[in-house]
Design a protein around this motif. Sequence first.
Motif, mmCIF file in Angstrom:
data_model
loop_
_atom_site.group_PDB
_atom_site.id
_atom_site.type_symbol
_atom_site.label_atom_id
_atom_site.label_comp_id
_atom_site.label_asym_id
_atom_site.label_seq_id
_atom_site.Cartn_x
_atom_site.Cartn_y
_atom_site.Cartn_z
ATOM 1 N N ILE A 37 6.309 7.931 12.187
ATOM 2 C CA ILE A 37 6.646 6.504 12.302
ATOM 3 C C ILE A 37 8.108 6.360 12.704
ATOM 4 C CG2 ILE A 37 7.005 4.361 10.988
ATOM 5 C CD1 ILE A 37 4.501 5.186 9.313
ATOM 6 N N ALA A 38 8.982 7.094 12.013
ATOM 7 C CA ALA A 38 10.416 7.030 12.319
ATOM 8 C C ALA A 38 10.686 7.480 13.755
ATOM 9 C CB ALA A 38 11.203 7.884 11.328
ATOM 10 N N ALA A 39 10.004 8.539 14.201
ATOM 11 C CA ALA A 39 10.203 9.033 15.574
ATOM 12 C C ALA A 39 9.767 7.990 16.590
ATOM 13 C CB ALA A 39 9.428 10.337 15.784
ATOM 14 N N SER A 40 8.637 7.369 16.330
ATOM 15 C CA SER A 40 8.120 6.349 17.244
ATOM 16 C C SER A 40 9.092 5.173 17.357
ATOM 17 C CB SER A 40 6.751 5.867 16.749
ATOM 18 O OG SER A 40 6.282 4.816 17.547
ATOM 19 N N LEU A 41 9.610 4.742 16.233
ATOM 20 C CA LEU A 41 10.563 3.627 16.237
ATOM 21 C C LEU A 41 11.904 4.032 16.849
ATOM 22 C CD1 LEU A 41 9.869 2.182 12.666
ATOM 23 C CD2 LEU A 41 9.252 1.115 14.857
ATOM 24 N N THR A 42 12.318 5.269 16.602
ATOM 25 C CA THR A 42 13.614 5.741 17.101
ATOM 26 C C THR A 42 13.605 5.883 18.616
ATOM 27 O OG1 THR A 42 13.998 6.886 15.012
ATOM 28 C CG2 THR A 42 15.369 7.542 16.861
ATOM 29 N N LYS A 43 12.461 6.242 19.196
ATOM 30 C CA LYS A 43 12.358 6.375 20.651
ATOM 31 C C LYS A 43 12.681 5.061 21.356
ATOM 32 C CE LYS A 43 8.998 10.102 20.693
ATOM 33 N NZ LYS A 43 7.604 10.460 20.951
ATOM 34 N N GLU A 44 12.485 3.945 20.658
ATOM 35 C CA GLU A 44 12.761 2.627 21.242
ATOM 36 C C GLU A 44 14.238 2.257 21.159
ATOM 37 O OE1 GLU A 44 10.145 -0.074 19.223
ATOM 38 O OE2 GLU A 44 8.378 1.112 19.692
ATOM 39 N N LYS A 48 19.663 8.930 19.624
ATOM 40 C CA LYS A 48 19.090 10.234 19.950
ATOM 41 C C LYS A 48 19.341 11.275 18.862
ATOM 42 C CE LYS A 48 18.147 9.848 24.609
ATOM 43 N NZ LYS A 48 17.437 10.580 25.592
ATOM 44 N N ARG A 49 20.512 11.230 18.238
ATOM 45 C CA ARG A 49 20.790 12.213 17.179
ATOM 46 C C ARG A 49 19.809 12.040 16.031
ATOM 47 N NH1 ARG A 49 22.974 14.533 12.880
ATOM 48 N NH2 ARG A 49 24.015 16.503 13.248
ATOM 49 N N GLN A 50 19.547 10.790 15.675
ATOM 50 C CA GLN A 50 18.575 10.520 14.614
ATOM 51 C C GLN A 50 17.206 11.078 15.001
ATOM 52 O OE1 GLN A 50 19.194 9.072 11.582
ATOM 53 N NE2 GLN A 50 17.095 9.431 10.988
ATOM 54 N N LEU A 51 16.839 10.908 16.255
ATOM 55 C CA LEU A 51 15.565 11.440 16.731
ATOM 56 C C LEU A 51 15.551 12.969 16.627
ATOM 57 C CD1 LEU A 51 12.792 10.780 17.918
ATOM 58 C CD2 LEU A 51 13.836 10.833 20.194
ATOM 59 N N GLY A 52 16.677 13.598 16.932
ATOM 60 C CA GLY A 52 16.783 15.047 16.785
ATOM 61 C C GLY A 52 16.582 15.495 15.344
ATOM 62 N N LEU A 53 17.163 14.761 14.406
ATOM 63 C CA LEU A 53 16.996 15.082 12.987
ATOM 64 C C LEU A 53 15.543 14.886 12.543
ATOM 65 C CD1 LEU A 53 20.235 13.425 11.560
ATOM 66 C CD2 LEU A 53 19.793 15.876 11.877
ATOM 67 N N ILE A 54 14.925 13.839 13.051
ATOM 68 C CA ILE A 54 13.512 13.585 12.736
ATOM 69 C C ILE A 54 12.662 14.725 13.288
ATOM 70 C CG2 ILE A 54 11.558 12.060 13.188
ATOM 71 C CD1 ILE A 54 13.671 9.723 13.225
ATOM 72 N N TYR A 55 12.930 15.133 14.531
ATOM 73 C CA TYR A 55 12.189 16.245 15.118
ATOM 74 C C TYR A 55 12.382 17.529 14.299
ATOM 75 C CZ TYR A 55 11.035 13.724 19.442
ATOM 76 O OH TYR A 55 10.524 12.860 20.370
ATOM 77 N N ASN A 56 13.572 17.743 13.777
ATOM 78 C CA ASN A 56 13.831 18.914 12.951
ATOM 79 C C ASN A 56 12.883 18.926 11.749
ATOM 80 O OD1 ASN A 56 14.993 21.251 11.959
ATOM 81 N ND2 ASN A 56 16.854 20.266 11.253
#
Length: 187
Positions: A37-44, A48-56
Amino acid sequence: ILIGLVGSEMCIRDSYYWGCVYRDMNRQAEALREYLIAASLTKETVEKRQLGLIYNNIGYIYYIQNFKEKADSVYQLMEDIAQELKDTTLWAEALSRQGSIAFMKGNDYFGTAEQKLLDAFTVVDRIENKAIKADVSATLSRLYSKMDQGKKALFYAKLNLSLRKDTTRAYHCLLYTSPSPRDRSVS
């Protein structure tokens, strides 16, 4: 629009932190749901750093659930973000995780593992992050031990030991990667 943006950032943060809570409670399915959910919202957004942390974190969950290929793909996305942002910590983490996955795949992937881990070591050496450097050193030590390269294994085992606050874990690594009993003493 500003209220929507603030609300979206709060939703991202909430999902991310709930994912962390669930992960720490060993409830991977719930953690993965929150991270996705966080990744989907962050993509919008442009975070990008937050998305990297989520991917981690997503990669970690896939990894512990033994979905190594999925984990590797997510860590590749994380690496791409890290390179784009020139975020050396995120980059070193991504390389280290990919190297560990390649190592676990076996002998045919040792070359890939070695390259990823040495790249991670080079990156982390620039930023002086002892925790990541210790983890990379430990994995390199295990890898070189499996590759019957005792001197390199011992070098990285000793380095791992010198970087750890808790040396019990590091001594364990050193003892099991030394090429001979004579080399098991720590200088």
